[in-house]
Motif scaffolding. Structure first.
Motif, PDB file in Angstrom:
ATOM      1  N   GLU A   1       0.841  -1.207   0.000  1.00  0.00           N
ATOM      2  CA  GLU A   1       0.000   0.000   0.000  1.00  0.00           C
ATOM      3  C   GLU A   1       0.879   1.262   0.000  1.00  0.00           C
ATOM      4  OE1 GLU A   1      -2.284   0.902   3.607  1.00  0.00           O
ATOM      5  OE2 GLU A   1      -1.909   2.892   2.722  1.00  0.00           O
ATOM      6  N   SER A   2       1.957   1.235   0.798  1.00  0.00           N
ATOM      7  CA  SER A   2       2.845   2.407   0.863  1.00  0.00           C
ATOM      8  C   SER A   2       3.518   2.642  -0.481  1.00  0.00           C
ATOM      9  CB  SER A   2       3.918   2.226   1.930  1.00  0.00           C
ATOM     10  OG  SER A   2       3.330   1.934   3.158  1.00  0.00           O
ATOM     11  N   LEU A   3       3.847   1.555  -1.179  1.00  0.00           N
ATOM     12  CA  LEU A   3       4.486   1.715  -2.496  1.00  0.00           C
ATOM     13  C   LEU A   3       3.501   2.333  -3.488  1.00  0.00           C
ATOM     14  CD1 LEU A   3       6.528  -1.600  -2.842  1.00  0.00           C
ATOM     15  CD2 LEU A   3       7.428   0.735  -2.631  1.00  0.00           C
TER      16      LEU A   3
ATOM     17  N   ILE B   1      14.379   1.027   5.594  1.00  0.00           N
ATOM     18  CA  ILE B   1      15.317   0.127   6.285  1.00  0.00           C
ATOM     19  C   ILE B   1      14.557  -0.746   7.278  1.00  0.00           C
ATOM     20  CG2 ILE B   1      17.215   0.057   7.966  1.00  0.00           C
ATOM     21  CD1 ILE B   1      18.601   2.247   6.488  1.00  0.00           C
ATOM     22  N   SER B   2      13.613  -0.138   8.000  1.00  0.00           N
ATOM     23  CA  SER B   2      12.863  -0.920   8.994  1.00  0.00           C
ATOM     24  C   SER B   2      12.056  -2.010   8.303  1.00  0.00           C
ATOM     25  CB  SER B   2      11.917  -0.022   9.790  1.00  0.00           C
ATOM     26  OG  SER B   2      12.654   0.990  10.413  1.00  0.00           O
ATOM     27  N   ALA B   3      11.318  -1.635   7.263  1.00  0.00           N
ATOM     28  CA  ALA B   3      10.475  -2.626   6.578  1.00  0.00           C
ATOM     29  C   ALA B   3      11.344  -3.728   5.975  1.00  0.00           C
ATOM     30  CB  ALA B   3       9.651  -1.951   5.493  1.00  0.00           C
ATOM     31  N   ALA B   4      12.392  -3.341   5.257  1.00  0.00           N
ATOM     32  CA  ALA B   4      13.186  -4.342   4.532  1.00  0.00           C
ATOM     33  C   ALA B   4      13.947  -5.243   5.510  1.00  0.00           C
ATOM     34  CB  ALA B   4      14.143  -3.652   3.561  1.00  0.00           C
ATOM     35  N   ALA B   5      14.592  -4.653   6.515  1.00  0.00           N
ATOM     36  CA  ALA B   5      15.388  -5.474   7.441  1.00  0.00           C
ATOM     37  C   ALA B   5      14.479  -6.375   8.281  1.00  0.00           C
ATOM     38  CB  ALA B   5      16.228  -4.580   8.358  1.00  0.00           C
ATOM     39  N   LEU B   6      13.375  -5.811   8.764  1.00  0.00           N
ATOM     40  CA  LEU B   6      12.552  -6.575   9.710  1.00  0.00           C
ATOM     41  C   LEU B   6      11.712  -7.648   9.018  1.00  0.00           C
ATOM     42  CD1 LEU B   6      11.588  -3.617  12.080  1.00  0.00           C
ATOM     43  CD2 LEU B   6      13.211  -5.459  12.552  1.00  0.00           C
TER      44      LEU B   6
ATOM     45  N   ARG C   1       5.493 -11.891  -4.513  1.00  0.00           N
ATOM     46  CA  ARG C   1       4.533 -10.776  -4.475  1.00  0.00           C
ATOM     47  C   ARG C   1       5.309  -9.445  -4.431  1.00  0.00           C
ATOM     48  NH1 ARG C   1       1.054 -11.153   0.947  1.00  0.00           N
ATOM     49  NH2 ARG C   1       0.706  -8.941   0.564  1.00  0.00           N
ATOM     50  N   PRO C   2       4.639  -8.327  -4.726  1.00  0.00           N
ATOM     51  CA  PRO C   2       5.370  -7.053  -4.815  1.00  0.00           C
ATOM     52  C   PRO C   2       6.184  -6.709  -3.550  1.00  0.00           C
ATOM     53  CG  PRO C   2       3.176  -6.817  -5.741  1.00  0.00           C
ATOM     54  CD  PRO C   2       3.237  -8.201  -5.169  1.00  0.00           C
ATOM     55  N   ALA C   3       5.640  -7.013  -2.366  1.00  0.00           N
ATOM     56  CA  ALA C   3       6.397  -6.677  -1.147  1.00  0.00           C
ATOM     57  C   ALA C   3       7.689  -7.479  -1.070  1.00  0.00           C
ATOM     58  CB  ALA C   3       5.545  -6.922   0.097  1.00  0.00           C
ATOM     59  N   GLY C   4       7.609  -8.766  -1.416  1.00  0.00           N
ATOM     60  CA  GLY C   4       8.803  -9.619  -1.381  1.00  0.00           C
ATOM     61  C   GLY C   4       9.832  -9.154  -2.398  1.00  0.00           C
ATOM     62  N   GLN C   5       9.352  -8.844  -3.588  1.00  0.00           N
ATOM     63  CA  GLN C   5      10.257  -8.349  -4.636  1.00  0.00           C
ATOM     64  C   GLN C   5      10.919  -7.049  -4.197  1.00  0.00           C
ATOM     65  OE1 GLN C   5      11.024  -9.635  -7.895  1.00  0.00           O
ATOM     66  NE2 GLN C   5      10.347 -11.419  -6.736  1.00  0.00           N
TER      67      GLN C   5
ATOM     68  N   GLY D   1       7.662   6.207  -6.016  1.00  0.00           N
ATOM     69  CA  GLY D   1       8.640   5.437  -6.786  1.00  0.00           C
ATOM     70  C   GLY D   1       9.065   4.186  -6.059  1.00  0.00           C
ATOM     71  N   ASP D   2      10.377   4.040  -5.879  1.00  0.00           N
ATOM     72  CA  ASP D   2      10.911   2.793  -5.348  1.00  0.00           C
ATOM     73  C   ASP D   2      10.880   2.718  -3.824  1.00  0.00           C
ATOM     74  OD1 ASP D   2      11.474   2.042  -7.890  1.00  0.00           O
ATOM     75  OD2 ASP D   2      13.559   2.768  -7.840  1.00  0.00           O
ATOM     76  N   TYR D   3      10.626   3.853  -3.174  1.00  0.00           N
ATOM     77  CA  TYR D   3      10.734   3.881  -1.714  1.00  0.00           C
ATOM     78  C   TYR D   3       9.368   4.129  -1.066  1.00  0.00           C
ATOM     79  CZ  TYR D   3      15.606   3.857  -2.912  1.00  0.00           C
ATOM     80  OH  TYR D   3      16.813   3.484  -3.438  1.00  0.00           O
ATOM     81  N   LEU D   4       9.267   3.829   0.227  1.00  0.00           N
ATOM     82  CA  LEU D   4       7.951   3.840   0.882  1.00  0.00           C
ATOM     83  C   LEU D   4       7.413   5.245   1.118  1.00  0.00           C
ATOM     84  CD1 LEU D   4       8.346   0.989   3.549  1.00  0.00           C
ATOM     85  CD2 LEU D   4       7.509   0.841   1.197  1.00  0.00           C
ATOM     86  N   VAL D   5       8.305   6.211   1.352  1.00  0.00           N
ATOM     87  CA  VAL D   5       7.819   7.552   1.693  1.00  0.00           C
ATOM     88  C   VAL D   5       8.377   8.598   0.729  1.00  0.00           C
ATOM     89  CG1 VAL D   5       7.693   9.333   3.474  1.00  0.00           C
ATOM     90  CG2 VAL D   5       7.632   6.920   4.130  1.00  0.00           C
ATOM     91  N   ALA D   6       9.661   8.757   0.722  1.00  0.00           N
ATOM     92  CA  ALA D   6      10.275   9.821  -0.081  1.00  0.00           C
ATOM     93  C   ALA D   6      10.801   9.219  -1.390  1.00  0.00           C
ATOM     94  CB  ALA D   6      11.402  10.458   0.711  1.00  0.00           C
TER      95      ALA D   6
END
Ligand SMILES: N[C@@H](CCC(=O)N[C@@H](CS)C(=O)NCC(=O)O)C(=O)O
Length: 244
Positions: free
Chosen positions: A171-173, A191-196, A230-234, A178-183
């Motif tokens: 949803e954030s994407l 970093i939090s989403a990807a690492a965790l 799925r898009p989040a995993g990719q 673009g490629d990042y969740l916010v900016a």
């Protein structure tokens, strides 16, 4: 002298490692043995969990506190935007992913805690003599089961929360530019989403890349493949390829 007290396999520790490396800050890691680690963590920061960062005379525990500490004292290569709306969104997403991370851990341990690779990933970094490692395996496994409530009902509940976490990335994407969740660049939210959530898709070279997946039960293999595709995993895999 900067020291990161950690468990190599911990995704919260990975979040801090990524942030330190993004900022180009040198650090040494000190791996604490699960169980006895609490003597050290209590002494260092009066908490039970890792990561803990020792930065010269200052000691900070908890990946979120470390994140804001680093932003404050090392503002170069910032991970929290200046603009108020983006800033608020980054802070909000960081908190969400921090909470989802508990469920990532529980769901995944619920699937694989009894496999030998997990105990190897947890205990091998300490290079313990064989008999000591063999004695610690059942203690560590049962300690993890109890500490993180790896019980059937809780694991099912966590599976739903994991699904929400992945959906929040997607949803954030869609909302973002673009490629990042916010900016339009990497922030603490990414970093939090990807690492965790990385343990779900085990990016190559990470501490979770330990299974020969053809050896896992077919239903689990399918579930992990679906997550990865799925898009989040990719997106998680792409962040590791591009930004880690
Ligand atoms: N909110 C904490 C959570 C850290 C956490 O749960 N760390 C786990 C490893 S993934 C831990 O140290 N567990 C050991 C314990 O609870 O005794 C953070 O962001 O640092």
């Amino acid at each position: 002298m900067r020291i990161l007290y950690q468990f190599p396999i911990s995704h919260y520790c990975e979040k801090t490692r990524w942030q330190l490396e993004h900022k180009g800050l040198d650090y040494r890691t000190r791996n604490l043995l699960p169980g006895p680690h609490r003597l050290r963590t209590q002494w260092l920061a009066r908490i039970n969990t890792l990561p803990i960062l020792r930065d010269d005379k200052r000691t900070v525990g908890d990946s979120t506190k470390i994140a804001y500490y680093l932003e404050k004292y090392y503002p170069e290569r910032p991970l929290v935007p200046e603009d108020a709306d983006s800033r608020a969104r980054v802070i909000e997403l960081e908190q969400h992913f921090d909470r989802f991370a508990v469920h990532v851990r529980r769901w995944l341990y619920g699937q694989v805690l009894d496999r030998p690779e997990i105990m190897d990933a947890m205990l091998d970094p300490y290079r313990l003599p064989g008999p000591i490692k063999r004695a610690l395996v059942p203690l560590t496994r049962e300690g993890v089961r109890r500490l993180y409530a790896i019980k059937p009902k809780a694991v099912v509940y966590s599976e739903q929360r994991v699904e929400e976490g992945l959906a929040l990335v997607e949803e954030s994407l869609r909302r973002g530019a673009g490629d990042y969740l916010v900016a339009d660049r990497l922030t603490l939210a990414d970093i939090s989403a990807a690492a965790l959530m990385a343990p779900l898709v085990s990016p190559p070279g990470t501490p979770w890349d330990v299974f020969d997946e053809t050896d896992l039960p077919a239903s689990l293999q399918k579930k992990l493949n679906d997550m990865r595709e799925r898009p989040a995993g990719q997106w998680i895999l792409e962040r590791y390829r591009t930004d880690r």
